[in-house]
Design a protein around this motif. Structure first.
Motif, mmCIF file in Angstrom:
data_model
loop_
_atom_site.group_PDB
_atom_site.id
_atom_site.type_symbol
_atom_site.label_atom_id
_atom_site.label_comp_id
_atom_site.label_asym_id
_atom_site.label_seq_id
_atom_site.Cartn_x
_atom_site.Cartn_y
_atom_site.Cartn_z
ATOM 1 N N GLU A 28 58.761 40.844 -4.874
ATOM 2 C CA GLU A 28 59.102 41.353 -3.545
ATOM 3 C C GLU A 28 60.441 40.782 -3.068
ATOM 4 O O GLU A 28 61.265 41.510 -2.525
ATOM 5 N N ALA A 29 60.672 39.506 -3.318
ATOM 6 C CA ALA A 29 61.938 38.889 -2.934
ATOM 7 C C ALA A 29 63.092 39.474 -3.738
ATOM 8 O O ALA A 29 64.174 39.738 -3.193
ATOM 9 N N ALA A 30 62.875 39.701 -5.036
ATOM 10 C CA ALA A 30 63.925 40.278 -5.875
ATOM 11 C C ALA A 30 64.222 41.716 -5.456
ATOM 12 O O ALA A 30 65.384 42.123 -5.387
ATOM 13 N N ALA A 31 63.180 42.481 -5.170
ATOM 14 C CA ALA A 31 63.393 43.869 -4.730
ATOM 15 C C ALA A 31 64.110 43.902 -3.388
ATOM 16 O O ALA A 31 64.998 44.735 -3.167
ATOM 17 N N ASP A 32 63.768 42.992 -2.501
ATOM 18 C CA ASP A 32 64.428 42.911 -1.203
ATOM 19 C C ASP A 32 65.910 42.582 -1.376
ATOM 20 O O ASP A 32 66.772 43.204 -0.749
ATOM 21 N N ASN A 33 66.202 41.630 -2.254
ATOM 22 C CA ASN A 33 67.591 41.269 -2.525
ATOM 23 C C ASN A 33 68.356 42.443 -3.134
ATOM 24 O O ASN A 33 69.505 42.714 -2.766
ATOM 25 N N PHE A 34 67.723 43.151 -4.068
ATOM 26 C CA PHE A 34 68.367 44.303 -4.711
ATOM 27 C C PHE A 34 68.708 45.377 -3.681
ATOM 28 O O PHE A 34 69.838 45.885 -3.646
ATOM 29 N N PHE A 35 67.757 45.725 -2.833
ATOM 30 C CA PHE A 35 67.999 46.802 -1.874
ATOM 31 C C PHE A 35 68.992 46.395 -0.786
ATOM 32 O O PHE A 35 69.757 47.224 -0.309
ATOM 33 N N LYS A 36 68.994 45.124 -0.409
ATOM 34 C CA LYS A 36 69.996 44.672 0.560
ATOM 35 C C LYS A 36 71.394 44.734 -0.033
ATOM 36 O O LYS A 36 72.341 45.187 0.619
ATOM 37 N N ILE A 94 79.337 30.806 -7.296
ATOM 38 C CA ILE A 94 79.258 31.550 -8.563
ATOM 39 C C ILE A 94 78.445 32.827 -8.369
ATOM 40 O O ILE A 94 78.870 33.911 -8.772
ATOM 41 N N GLY A 95 77.285 32.702 -7.771
ATOM 42 C CA GLY A 95 76.419 33.869 -7.591
ATOM 43 C C GLY A 95 76.977 34.889 -6.626
ATOM 44 O O GLY A 95 76.776 36.090 -6.774
ATOM 45 N N PHE A 96 77.690 34.421 -5.643
ATOM 46 C CA PHE A 96 78.180 35.309 -4.584
ATOM 47 C C PHE A 96 79.542 35.909 -4.924
ATOM 48 O O PHE A 96 79.782 37.096 -4.704
ATOM 49 N N SER A 97 80.430 35.111 -5.490
ATOM 50 C CA SER A 97 81.798 35.584 -5.687
ATOM 51 C C SER A 97 81.914 36.630 -6.788
ATOM 52 O O SER A 97 82.737 37.534 -6.701
ATOM 53 N N VAL A 98 81.080 36.522 -7.810
ATOM 54 C CA VAL A 98 81.159 37.494 -8.906
ATOM 55 C C VAL A 98 80.819 38.895 -8.403
ATOM 56 O O VAL A 98 81.582 39.842 -8.606
ATOM 57 N N THR A 99 79.688 39.014 -7.741
ATOM 58 C CA THR A 99 79.276 40.339 -7.278
ATOM 59 C C THR A 99 80.133 40.828 -6.111
ATOM 60 O O THR A 99 80.381 42.023 -5.995
ATOM 61 N N ALA A 100 80.600 39.905 -5.279
ATOM 62 C CA ALA A 100 81.475 40.303 -4.177
ATOM 63 C C ALA A 100 82.810 40.810 -4.708
ATOM 64 O O ALA A 100 83.368 41.780 -4.187
ATOM 65 N N ALA A 101 83.308 40.174 -5.758
ATOM 66 C CA ALA A 101 84.572 40.616 -6.349
ATOM 67 C C ALA A 101 84.428 42.008 -6.978
ATOM 68 O O ALA A 101 85.310 42.858 -6.819
ATOM 69 N N ILE A 154 74.702 48.794 -10.746
ATOM 70 C CA ILE A 154 74.722 47.718 -11.739
ATOM 71 C C ILE A 154 75.075 46.388 -11.071
ATOM 72 O O ILE A 154 74.509 45.343 -11.393
ATOM 73 N N ASN A 155 75.979 46.431 -10.121
ATOM 74 C CA ASN A 155 76.359 45.229 -9.389
ATOM 75 C C ASN A 155 75.184 44.689 -8.568
ATOM 76 O O ASN A 155 74.990 43.474 -8.465
ATOM 77 N N ALA A 156 74.389 45.566 -7.991
ATOM 78 C CA ALA A 156 73.208 45.121 -7.243
ATOM 79 C C ALA A 156 72.185 44.480 -8.176
ATOM 80 O O ALA A 156 71.553 43.479 -7.812
ATOM 81 N N VAL A 157 72.030 45.027 -9.374
ATOM 82 C CA VAL A 157 71.129 44.414 -10.364
ATOM 83 C C VAL A 157 71.664 43.036 -10.766
ATOM 84 O O VAL A 157 70.913 42.064 -10.848
ATOM 85 N N LEU A 158 72.969 42.944 -10.992
ATOM 86 C CA LEU A 158 73.583 41.666 -11.340
ATOM 87 C C LEU A 158 73.417 40.650 -10.210
ATOM 88 O O LEU A 158 73.111 39.476 -10.458
ATOM 89 N N LEU A 162 71.462 37.156 -10.677
ATOM 90 C CA LEU A 162 72.120 35.880 -10.392
ATOM 91 C C LEU A 162 71.394 35.099 -9.297
ATOM 92 O O LEU A 162 71.293 33.872 -9.376
ATOM 93 N N SER A 163 70.871 35.798 -8.308
ATOM 94 C CA SER A 163 70.139 35.089 -7.265
ATOM 95 C C SER A 163 68.842 34.502 -7.805
ATOM 96 O O SER A 163 68.412 33.435 -7.361
ATOM 97 N N ILE A 164 68.202 35.175 -8.763
ATOM 98 C CA ILE A 164 66.992 34.634 -9.368
ATOM 99 C C ILE A 164 67.328 33.433 -10.265
ATOM 100 O O ILE A 164 66.657 32.399 -10.212
ATOM 101 N N LEU A 165 68.382 33.564 -11.056
ATOM 102 C CA LEU A 165 68.731 32.504 -11.990
ATOM 103 C C LEU A 165 69.286 31.257 -11.306
ATOM 104 O O LEU A 165 69.080 30.140 -11.787
ATOM 105 N N LEU A 166 69.980 31.437 -10.216
ATOM 106 C CA LEU A 166 70.624 30.299 -9.559
ATOM 107 C C LEU A 166 69.795 29.667 -8.446
ATOM 108 O O LEU A 166 70.253 28.729 -7.802
#
Length: 167
Positions: A28-36, A94-101, A154-158, A162-166
């Motif tokens: 549920e947390a991962a799905a919430d992060n993905f959709f946000k 690391i987790g934020f800048s990659v996907t934001a870029a 793909i960026n949302a999946v990444l 990254l949020s799960i791994l970090l």
């Protein structure tokens, strides 16, 4: 013997139940992060797509990447305020800048394509551009934005991974 097997079944059922609840909460947390993540970038991409069809939207299209940058800056500063430890800052960076870029780059390229179409439409309407083919330009524009949408997904999946791994 029978009491021990009942005990082990009850214990294993309790462990399974706890693990299942934990996995459901993690999903549920991962799905919430993905959709946000997806919704934030998809809304801006949809705005850029629609603004490209307007012949007078060039000033607004120029501001869209700045709007994205303000959002990224505000989110990054909130991450640093809530957890100022150096390790946490590095993980969030690391987790934020990659996907934001990636999403910022996609929005900049999308804004450039929309600006090109908007200026082309404006020139065509004023009669200054005779070699502007609306159908072929519209097809190219649609294919580009389909590719941009795939990259955003793909960026949302990444971002979710990254949020799960970090964490």
């Amino acid at each position: 013997y029978e009491y021990r097997s009942e005990f082990f079944r009850a214990v294993s059922w309790g462990a399974f139940s706890r693990n299942f609840r934990s996995a459901a909460q993690n999903f549920e947390a991962a799905a919430d992060n993905f959709f946000k993540s997806l919704s934030a970038d998809a809304v801006l991409l949809a705005v850029v797509l629609l603004l490209g069809f307007s012949s007078v939207s060039a000033p607004v299209l120029i501001l869209v990447p700045f709007f994205k940058g303000l959002g990224v800056g505000a989110a990054a500063s909130a991450l640093y305020i809530f957890d100022p430890a150096p390790v946490s800052i590095l993980k969030s960076f690391i987790g934020f800048s990659v996907t934001a870029a990636i999403s910022s780059f996609v929005l900049i390229i999308a804004s450039q394509s929309a600006l090109r179409l908007s200026v082309g439409l404006f020139s065509h309407l004023r009669g200054r551009c005779e070699n502007f083919d609306l159908v072929s330009e519209g097809k190219k524009y649609g294919l580009k934005f389909l590719l941009f949408a795939v990259i955003i997904v793909i960026n949302a999946v990444l971002d979710t991974l990254l949020s799960i791994l970090l964490c």
